[in-house]
Write a protein that holds these residues in place. Sequence first.
Motif, mmCIF file in Angstrom:
data_model
loop_
_atom_site.group_PDB
_atom_site.id
_atom_site.type_symbol
_atom_site.label_atom_id
_atom_site.label_comp_id
_atom_site.label_asym_id
_atom_site.label_seq_id
_atom_site.Cartn_x
_atom_site.Cartn_y
_atom_site.Cartn_z
ATOM 1 N N GLU A 104 0.838 -1.196 0.000
ATOM 2 C CA GLU A 104 0.000 0.000 0.000
ATOM 3 C C GLU A 104 0.872 1.244 0.000
ATOM 4 O OE1 GLU A 104 -3.870 1.813 2.422
ATOM 5 O OE2 GLU A 104 -2.860 -0.029 3.093
ATOM 6 N N LEU A 105 0.542 2.193 -0.861
ATOM 7 C CA LEU A 105 1.285 3.439 -0.951
ATOM 8 C C LEU A 105 0.912 4.363 0.201
ATOM 9 C CD1 LEU A 105 0.932 4.089 -4.790
ATOM 10 C CD2 LEU A 105 2.986 3.348 -3.585
ATOM 11 N N ARG A 139 -5.435 7.197 -9.193
ATOM 12 C CA ARG A 139 -6.282 6.068 -8.815
ATOM 13 C C ARG A 139 -5.464 4.896 -8.271
ATOM 14 N NH1 ARG A 139 -10.813 5.534 -13.676
ATOM 15 N NH2 ARG A 139 -11.722 7.623 -13.425
ATOM 16 N N GLN A 140 -4.152 5.053 -8.249
ATOM 17 C CA GLN A 140 -3.280 3.960 -7.805
ATOM 18 C C GLN A 140 -3.113 4.009 -6.288
ATOM 19 O OE1 GLN A 140 0.512 3.854 -9.746
ATOM 20 N NE2 GLN A 140 1.194 2.011 -8.698
ATOM 21 N N LYS A 141 -3.615 2.997 -5.613
ATOM 22 C CA LYS A 141 -3.532 2.915 -4.169
ATOM 23 C C LYS A 141 -2.434 1.962 -3.725
ATOM 24 C CE LYS A 141 -6.442 2.089 -0.086
ATOM 25 N NZ LYS A 141 -7.792 1.695 0.397
ATOM 26 N N TYR A 142 -2.074 1.020 -4.593
ATOM 27 C CA TYR A 142 -1.070 0.018 -4.248
ATOM 28 C C TYR A 142 0.079 0.064 -5.259
ATOM 29 C CZ TYR A 142 -4.690 -1.955 -1.229
ATOM 30 O OH TYR A 142 -5.642 -2.130 -0.266
ATOM 31 N N GLU A 185 0.627 7.552 0.135
ATOM 32 C CA GLU A 185 -0.321 8.524 -0.395
ATOM 33 C C GLU A 185 -0.816 8.016 -1.742
ATOM 34 O OE1 GLU A 185 1.343 12.370 -0.620
ATOM 35 O OE2 GLU A 185 1.726 12.545 1.533
ATOM 36 N N GLN A 186 -2.111 8.069 -1.930
ATOM 37 C CA GLN A 186 -2.682 7.574 -3.172
ATOM 38 C C GLN A 186 -2.269 8.478 -4.326
ATOM 39 O OE1 GLN A 186 -6.795 6.583 -2.916
ATOM 40 N NE2 GLN A 186 -7.094 6.428 -5.128
#
Length: 337
Positions: free
Chosen positions: A295-296, A302-305, A298-299
């Motif tokens: 998991e990042l 649309r990319q959360k991971y 900060e998003q």
Amino acid sequence: MVRKTYGKHGLRYLKCKTCGTEFSERKGTPLWNSKIHPDTFIKVAETLCEGNSISATTRLCKVHHDTVERIIVVTGQHARALHDHKALQVKTTALQADERYGFYGNKSQPCWEATVIDPYSKFVVSLRLGARDETLIRGLLEDAQSRLADPQHLALFTDGGHGYATLFPEIFGVPYQPKKKGSKGRPPKVKYRIPRMLAHVQLIKVREGKKLKTVDICYTHGTPGRIRLELERLGYTTPNTSAVERQNGTARQHNPYMHRKGLCFAHKKITRVGLAELERLSYNWAKTCRSLQVELPEQIGRQKYLHRTPAMALGLTDRVFTLGELLATPLYRLGGA
């Protein structure tokens, strides 16, 4: 410097300003001396890595059958060279080993795939093909041992046969010469000491006919405490080879010669080996694994991971490569982490 361009694809012919050596920009890649378009070459390799047979690839990419076989051979050699160049000083404390059935020509010529995988990063550290005997296992373990940063700090998980128990102390242990008793006779044979942080556990499958009855756990070398320590790190409750078993299923999907109950098989061993090496290259460097995503903080859009390949999880690189980049770039220009 660029001395000239040549060929129908406008390739650059380079010249070294220091020594005056002239060479093609494709030198050191499988594309060197290839007569087809680079995009078609890469498309053939990508189609093969998605589980398509040579005949299916011939129809999809509209190339000759012999062209596909040549691409398998040269890309397999490049994949092996890249792995030897990059997969060094691997930092891990656990390995899992297993073999999967295969053949070439006909079923009287077995060609098993023996693999060693890092369960933390899912990176395939070693790959050997051949008859399922002690020679195959020795080559597999020796190759894995040569790639580790600390071979004496390791927990190895294997199945119950084919020389693992006898070869493990010889390859991973510390040799020493026992003292000679008396003054006559030959000196005793060299023995091997198992360091404190080295251990080997075997999972022996007991079957009744074709059905699996039980799985016996045998602590072959080292202490059970060392294995329990590694199980806590992995998040397991009992010793197992789940990582390599899952990779076996992935390899069977991506390699047409590994499909169960299928009629697709390699007629030549060089083709069988080349496609196995190409599939490993694609799996380690170009294909992301869902279990490795993180998991990042900060998003980003649309990319959360962050999706990672096994090579990224192991720290050998910091980005996802495409198969085209891996094949079209010389080894010395493929950057690390």
